[in-house]
Design a protein around this motif. Sequence first.
Motif, PDB file in Angstrom:
ATOM      1  N   ASP A   1       0.832  -1.212   0.000  1.00  0.00           N
ATOM      2  CA  ASP A   1       0.000   0.000   0.000  1.00  0.00           C
ATOM      3  C   ASP A   1       0.863   1.258   0.000  1.00  0.00           C
ATOM      4  O   ASP A   1       0.485   2.279  -0.559  1.00  0.00           O
ATOM      5  N   ALA A   2       2.028   1.174   0.630  1.00  0.00           N
ATOM      6  CA  ALA A   2       2.934   2.327   0.683  1.00  0.00           C
ATOM      7  C   ALA A   2       3.515   2.660  -0.696  1.00  0.00           C
ATOM      8  O   ALA A   2       3.993   3.776  -0.914  1.00  0.00           O
ATOM      9  N   LEU A   3       3.460   1.728  -1.631  1.00  0.00           N
ATOM     10  CA  LEU A   3       3.981   1.972  -2.983  1.00  0.00           C
ATOM     11  C   LEU A   3       3.054   2.845  -3.822  1.00  0.00           C
ATOM     12  O   LEU A   3       3.460   3.350  -4.864  1.00  0.00           O
ATOM     13  N   LYS A   4       1.834   3.031  -3.375  1.00  0.00           N
ATOM     14  CA  LYS A   4       0.812   3.714  -4.170  1.00  0.00           C
ATOM     15  C   LYS A   4       1.261   5.070  -4.709  1.00  0.00           C
ATOM     16  O   LYS A   4       1.024   5.388  -5.869  1.00  0.00           O
ATOM     17  N   ASP A   5       1.891   5.893  -3.906  1.00  0.00           N
ATOM     18  CA  ASP A   5       2.272   7.238  -4.325  1.00  0.00           C
ATOM     19  C   ASP A   5       3.659   7.310  -4.961  1.00  0.00           C
ATOM     20  O   ASP A   5       4.053   8.370  -5.449  1.00  0.00           O
ATOM     21  N   LEU A   6       4.384   6.218  -4.956  1.00  0.00           N
ATOM     22  CA  LEU A   6       5.760   6.260  -5.462  1.00  0.00           C
ATOM     23  C   LEU A   6       5.872   6.460  -6.975  1.00  0.00           C
ATOM     24  O   LEU A   6       6.820   7.114  -7.418  1.00  0.00           O
ATOM     25  N   PRO A   7       4.964   5.931  -7.822  1.00  0.00           N
ATOM     26  CA  PRO A   7       5.111   6.189  -9.257  1.00  0.00           C
ATOM     27  C   PRO A   7       5.135   7.676  -9.604  1.00  0.00           C
ATOM     28  O   PRO A   7       5.914   8.113 -10.449  1.00  0.00           O
ATOM     29  N   SER A   8       4.299   8.477  -8.929  1.00  0.00           N
ATOM     30  CA  SER A   8       4.298   9.910  -9.230  1.00  0.00           C
ATOM     31  C   SER A   8       5.614  10.549  -8.780  1.00  0.00           C
ATOM     32  O   SER A   8       6.125  11.457  -9.435  1.00  0.00           O
ATOM     33  N   LYS A   9       6.181  10.059  -7.682  1.00  0.00           N
ATOM     34  CA  LYS A   9       7.483  10.566  -7.241  1.00  0.00           C
ATOM     35  C   LYS A   9       8.568  10.204  -8.243  1.00  0.00           C
ATOM     36  O   LYS A   9       9.467  11.005  -8.511  1.00  0.00           O
ATOM     37  N   LEU A  10       8.488   9.001  -8.810  1.00  0.00           N
ATOM     38  CA  LEU A  10       9.461   8.600  -9.822  1.00  0.00           C
ATOM     39  C   LEU A  10       9.356   9.492 -11.049  1.00  0.00           C
ATOM     40  O   LEU A  10      10.367   9.927 -11.596  1.00  0.00           O
ATOM     41  N   ARG A  11       8.132   9.739 -11.513  1.00  0.00           N
ATOM     42  CA  ARG A  11       7.947  10.568 -12.706  1.00  0.00           C
ATOM     43  C   ARG A  11       8.495  11.969 -12.487  1.00  0.00           C
ATOM     44  O   ARG A  11       9.006  12.598 -13.408  1.00  0.00           O
ATOM     45  N   LYS A  12       8.371  12.478 -11.264  1.00  0.00           N
ATOM     46  CA  LYS A  12       8.876  13.815 -10.954  1.00  0.00           C
ATOM     47  C   LYS A  12      10.375  13.813 -10.715  1.00  0.00           C
ATOM     48  O   LYS A  12      10.993  14.874 -10.702  1.00  0.00           O
ATOM     49  N   GLY A  13      10.943  12.635 -10.501  1.00  0.00           N
ATOM     50  CA  GLY A  13      12.376  12.544 -10.245  1.00  0.00           C
ATOM     51  C   GLY A  13      12.734  12.767  -8.793  1.00  0.00           C
ATOM     52  O   GLY A  13      13.894  12.939  -8.441  1.00  0.00           O
ATOM     53  N   ASP A  14      11.739  12.760  -7.895  1.00  0.00           N
ATOM     54  CA  ASP A  14      11.978  12.970  -6.464  1.00  0.00           C
ATOM     55  C   ASP A  14      12.649  11.750  -5.854  1.00  0.00           C
ATOM     56  O   ASP A  14      12.203  10.627  -6.050  1.00  0.00           O
ATOM     57  N   SER A  15      13.678  11.965  -5.110  1.00  0.00           N
ATOM     58  CA  SER A  15      14.388  10.944  -4.329  1.00  0.00           C
ATOM     59  C   SER A  15      14.334   9.553  -4.968  1.00  0.00           C
ATOM     60  O   SER A  15      13.807   8.616  -4.383  1.00  0.00           O
ATOM     61  N   THR A  16      14.904   9.448  -6.154  1.00  0.00           N
ATOM     62  CA  THR A  16      14.801   8.199  -6.903  1.00  0.00           C
ATOM     63  C   THR A  16      15.423   7.015  -6.169  1.00  0.00           C
ATOM     64  O   THR A  16      14.920   5.904  -6.276  1.00  0.00           O
ATOM     65  N   GLU A  17      16.474   7.242  -5.418  1.00  0.00           N
ATOM     66  CA  GLU A  17      17.115   6.126  -4.719  1.00  0.00           C
ATOM     67  C   GLU A  17      16.158   5.462  -3.729  1.00  0.00           C
ATOM     68  O   GLU A  17      16.022   4.239  -3.706  1.00  0.00           O
ATOM     69  N   SER A  18      15.461   6.265  -2.939  1.00  0.00           N
ATOM     70  CA  SER A  18      14.540   5.684  -1.949  1.00  0.00           C
ATOM     71  C   SER A  18      13.345   5.024  -2.635  1.00  0.00           C
ATOM     72  O   SER A  18      12.847   3.999  -2.172  1.00  0.00           O
ATOM     73  N   VAL A  19      12.883   5.597  -3.745  1.00  0.00           N
ATOM     74  CA  VAL A  19      11.757   5.014  -4.473  1.00  0.00           C
ATOM     75  C   VAL A  19      12.153   3.661  -5.054  1.00  0.00           C
ATOM     76  O   VAL A  19      11.419   2.674  -4.920  1.00  0.00           O
ATOM     77  N   VAL A  20      13.333   3.606  -5.672  1.00  0.00           N
ATOM     78  CA  VAL A  20      13.817   2.360  -6.261  1.00  0.00           C
ATOM     79  C   VAL A  20      13.965   1.299  -5.174  1.00  0.00           C
ATOM     80  O   VAL A  20      13.557   0.146  -5.346  1.00  0.00           O
ATOM     81  N   LYS A  21      14.532   1.671  -4.047  1.00  0.00           N
ATOM     82  CA  LYS A  21      14.714   0.714  -2.943  1.00  0.00           C
ATOM     83  C   LYS A  21      13.367   0.238  -2.403  1.00  0.00           C
ATOM     84  O   LYS A  21      13.224  -0.928  -2.025  1.00  0.00           O
ATOM     85  N   SER A  22      12.369   1.101  -2.373  1.00  0.00           N
ATOM     86  CA  SER A  22      11.042   0.710  -1.895  1.00  0.00           C
ATOM     87  C   SER A  22      10.421  -0.344  -2.805  1.00  0.00           C
ATOM     88  O   SER A  22       9.887  -1.347  -2.329  1.00  0.00           O
ATOM     89  N   PHE A  23      10.480  -0.102  -4.113  1.00  0.00           N
ATOM     90  CA  PHE A  23       9.930  -1.070  -5.060  1.00  0.00           C
ATOM     91  C   PHE A  23      10.690  -2.381  -4.999  1.00  0.00           C
ATOM     92  O   PHE A  23      10.093  -3.461  -4.931  1.00  0.00           O
ATOM     93  N   ASP A  24      12.011  -2.300  -5.025  1.00  0.00           N
ATOM     94  CA  ASP A  24      12.832  -3.503  -5.010  1.00  0.00           C
ATOM     95  C   ASP A  24      12.603  -4.293  -3.720  1.00  0.00           C
ATOM     96  O   ASP A  24      12.482  -5.517  -3.745  1.00  0.00           O
ATOM     97  N   GLY A  25      12.507  -3.590  -2.606  1.00  0.00           N
ATOM     98  CA  GLY A  25      12.276  -4.255  -1.329  1.00  0.00           C
ATOM     99  C   GLY A  25      10.929  -4.950  -1.270  1.00  0.00           C
ATOM    100  O   GLY A  25      10.824  -6.091  -0.795  1.00  0.00           O
ATOM    101  N   ALA A  26       9.890  -4.281  -1.758  1.00  0.00           N
ATOM    102  CA  ALA A  26       8.548  -4.884  -1.757  1.00  0.00           C
ATOM    103  C   ALA A  26       8.516  -6.129  -2.634  1.00  0.00           C
ATOM    104  O   ALA A  26       7.936  -7.157  -2.247  1.00  0.00           O
ATOM    105  N   ILE A  27       9.146  -6.052  -3.795  1.00  0.00           N
ATOM    106  CA  ILE A  27       9.178  -7.201  -4.702  1.00  0.00           C
ATOM    107  C   ILE A  27       9.911  -8.371  -4.046  1.00  0.00           C
ATOM    108  O   ILE A  27       9.449  -9.515  -4.093  1.00  0.00           O
TER     109      ILE A  27
END
Length: 177
Positions: free
Chosen positions: A124-150
């Motif tokens: 559920d915490a991943l829900k807002d991360l795609p928009s952060k990725l598109r904006k380029g916000d803190s890509t390292e933490s976003v990538v780690k969140s997706f990778d960790g969830a997977i």
Amino acid sequence: MPRSLLRALVPLLLCALLAGTTAACGGDDKDSGATPTSTAERQKLAKTRFVANAGLAAGATYQWIVKPYRAGKFTAGADGRRFALVKAGLAGAFTYNRLKAALRNAKADPTLAKAVAPLTAGIDALKDLPSKLRKGDSTESVVKSFDGAINKVKDAGKGAGAEVRDRVPSAGELTKG
């Protein structure tokens, strides 16, 4: 078509496509064919669907989020950065959608349900991360969140006898959600 015009249109078209597909991402993965009659058949199909959905989520995450990040595509000034971020945003929305479908599938199998239930909040915490990725916000933490969830979903599936393997979705699958 001038290159500058093309560079301006591609992100706009992809964002419009993303807006249209995320609105339709609530789709269910119900089978339009025959329905299983026994509990064992339903559980087997649930496990198979879980593996398929989680595999697609894992493949999309690796192909369009983790791999470009490791290649430095998200860093400021990188060649093709904007396009890589837009693709990662699409992949993020797709991943979130497929993980939610995998959780629904897991609920139909008692062993999977127990293994995957603790992951609900993380997904559920991943829900807002795609928009952060598109904006380029803190890509390292976003990538780690997706990778960790997977990785957690893969581990839970493996522990429940449903090993998940990466399956990279086609562009058509990615845009359909």
